[in-house]
Design a protein around this motif. Structure first.
Motif, PDB file in Angstrom:
ATOM      1  N   ILE A  67       0.845  -1.206   0.000  1.00  0.00           N
ATOM      2  CA  ILE A  67       0.000   0.000   0.000  1.00  0.00           C
ATOM      3  C   ILE A  67       0.879   1.254   0.000  1.00  0.00           C
ATOM      4  O   ILE A  67       0.658   2.192  -0.764  1.00  0.00           O
TER       5      ILE A  67
ATOM      6  N   ILE B 198      -4.992   0.175   5.871  1.00  0.00           N
ATOM      7  CA  ILE B 198      -4.535   1.333   5.081  1.00  0.00           C
ATOM      8  C   ILE B 198      -3.974   2.397   6.026  1.00  0.00           C
ATOM      9  O   ILE B 198      -2.943   3.017   5.762  1.00  0.00           O
TER      10      ILE B 198
ATOM     11  N   LEU C 184      -7.918   1.216  -4.845  1.00  0.00           N
ATOM     12  CA  LEU C 184      -6.994   0.534  -3.934  1.00  0.00           C
ATOM     13  C   LEU C 184      -7.800  -0.574  -3.259  1.00  0.00           C
ATOM     14  O   LEU C 184      -8.778  -0.297  -2.561  1.00  0.00           O
TER      15      LEU C 184
ATOM     16  N   PRO D   1      -7.156  -3.617  -0.936  1.00  0.00           N
ATOM     17  CA  PRO D   1      -6.193  -4.427  -0.168  1.00  0.00           C
ATOM     18  C   PRO D   1      -6.590  -5.891  -0.018  1.00  0.00           C
ATOM     19  O   PRO D   1      -5.745  -6.723   0.271  1.00  0.00           O
TER      20      PRO D   1
END
Ligand code: XMP
Length: 516
Positions: free
Chosen positions: A212, A238, A364, A366
């Motif tokens: 990340i 995050i 994004l 994860p």
């Protein structure tokens, strides 16, 4: 970045079995990273993935069907260990010159496996093991070079190997009805394929935090949170990676459960120490819903309003937010490329699905590689409280689809109070964690009752509790009568506007979990 977690991997070729994801979960539990590719994946993609071994799944097909899927070119002669399960076994047999017979009766259910060779795949097992069978076709002539390594009363060849790393099983080692199936899979991935067990949520955490950081750099990330497991764990990981470069946005759509907004904000502040931008947008959702009764229309309105509010609030945060984070899970990723194609959409569960397109931001994700149970383990690894990690799923459109007919503030108030009692009593009975979902539904159907000396004419509450593994099918929970009595008494006594409680005893299919 040092990527130990993906160093040694297993590939699962999906021929369409309902158990394919289960195979993947078992392999991951053993500590080895694996991915599922559709069985028609190009050979180049398989080669590029560079697995240490390949598992061929079962299938709803029979090898005798004209359209039966074949093994991709190059797989059988790649020199890699292979494990064919059920259809995987039959298609290997057919491809390598053995004979598969179309059997008139299907062998389905428990069987006793008699093991004839315990030197590799069956190492550590007893002479006789319980296994789960589910097949129509059976092997009558094994291909050249293979030897049978186990049998059952019905299948003279229930497992075989060729001495060059190709193994097959007629039964399903991945299901719980094969109690020692995990040992078989472990023998395959660890001993036969030689995989080290580098995959764990502890090592994933280290890897993903670095990933990340690398992807985001100095940019900013926006994440919509709901208080559910996925978005909470996403926020935590995050935040661990980029700290305050993450902005969490929590929109109250007015359809949440009792005190839910307050509780979520408290958890983020006190437990996770993550700042949250909160927007109470109840009116924006409730006004257009006030006269709507059609469930699909409700969902569409909620989805649209969510995107509108989210976009407005994102604008206020500033221009330099380039990433939109989402808690997409691995099953969503496989669904979109699955061999069988995405399963038929019965309800439009796409409340926030349109967000990435509208926001025009980089995504994004994860958890793109993770199963839900892995996200839970990851959350626990990050010391998020068990109460939060084991919350039951709650639908995006919230209480709107648990109020039959129009959604009004009065009805929401009644449902909130009743729902709180259902959850509270189920928790007190120690059943909350073992039940998939338990909740109340408001049926605005008036019926007659008596309270004291007075006649009442009020609404009914349906109590729903289901068990499920993946929400695709569900069975109603046989709650103890005493517990149901307590729930009913409390709702009728404590919730104004309710004089009758019923228990929903329908399973899915043909019912669905939610009433709308
Ligand atoms: P059904 O009612 O289709 O529900 O058996 C299956 C699972 O999905 C949840 N559900 C939803 N989740 N948006 C969501 O995010 C929706 O529109 C929606 N409808 C149902 C439901 O709670 C169950 O877990």
């Amino acid at each position: 970045m040092d990527d130990v977690v993906h160093q040694e991997k297993i590939l699962i070729l999906d021929f369409g079995s309902q158990y394919t994801q289960l195979i993947a979960r078992r392999v991951r539990e053993i500590g080895v990273y694996c991915e599922i590719f559709p069985c028609n994946a190009p050979t180049s993609k398989i080669r590029e993935f560079n697995p240490k071994g390949i598992i061929l799944s079962g299938s709803p097909f029979s090898v005798h069907q004209r359209t039966a899927p074949k093994i991709p070119k190059g797989v059988l002669d790649a020199g890699l260990p292979i494990l064919g399960i059920c259809y995987g076994m039959q298609i290997i047999t057919k491809t390598l010159g053995g004979t598969v017979e179309l059997s008139k009766t299907r062998e389905y259910g428990h069987a006793m496996l008699k093991i004839d060779d315990k030197s590799d795949l069956f190492r550590g097992l007893a002479d006789s093991e319980q296994v789960w069978m589910s097949h129509g076709d059976r092997i009558v002539k094994i291909p050249n070079g293979f030897t049978s390594i186990a049998h059952t009363d019905n299948s003279p060849v229930a497992a075989m190997k060729n001495g060059k790393g190709v193994f097959t099983l007629q039964f399903h080692p991945e299901v719980v009805h094969t109690p020692n199936g995990k040992t078989i899979l472990q023998n395959f991935v660890k001993d036969i394929c030689g995989c080290a067990c580098n995959w764990s949520m502890r090592s994933f955490l280290v890897y993903e935090v670095e990933r990340i950081k690398e992807i985001v750099g100095k940019d900013k990330v926006l994440l919509g949170i709901s208080g559910g497991v996925d978005s909470t764990v996403a926020a935590a990981i995050i935040h661990k990676a980029i700290g305050d470069q993450l902005t969490c946005l929590f929109i109250d759509n007015g359809l949440l459960r009792k005190d839910e907004a307050k509780k979520v904000l408290k958890t983020f502040k006190e437990e996770l120490h993550i700042k949250v931008k909160f927007k109470d947008a109840s009116d924006v959702f409730l006004k257009p819903l006030s006269k709507v009764t059609d469930p699909e229309k409700k969902r569409k309105i909620i989805g649209r309003q969510f995107i509108n509010v989210f976009r407005e609030e994102a604008k206020k945060i500033g221009k330099n937010v380039n990433f939109l984070a989402q808690g997409t899970l691995y099953p969503d990723v496989i669904e979109s490329v699955s061999f069988r194609g995405p399963s038929a959409v019965i309800k439009s569960h796409h409340n926030v699905g349109g967000l990435p397109k509208v926001m025009r931001m980089k995504l994004l994700e994860p958890f793109r590689e993770l199963f839900k149970d892995e996200v839970r383990t990851l959350g626990l690894e990050m010391k998020i409280s068990e109460t939060l990690i084991h919350r039951q799923p709650f639908p995006g459109p919230g209480l709107a689809i648990r109020i039959i007919g129009a959604v009004t503030k009065e009805r929401l108030e009644i449902l909130r109070n009743a729902d709180e009692i259902v959850v509270d009593e189920i928790k007190k009975a120690g059943l909350y964690r073992e039940i998939w979902q338990s909740f109340a539904v408001l049926l605005p159907v008036k019926s007659v009752g008596v309270m004291g000396d007075e006649r009442t004419y009020d609404n009914a509450i349906a109590v729903r509790a289901v068990n499920s593994k993946d929400a695709m099918t569900a069975d109603w929970v046989r709650l103890p009568g005493d517990l149901l009595a307590k729930i009913s008494n409390r709702i009728i006594n404590e919730v104004n506007g309710v004089n009758r409680v019923v228990y929903d005893i329908s399973s899915k299919p043909p019912g669905t979990i939610e009433w709308e």
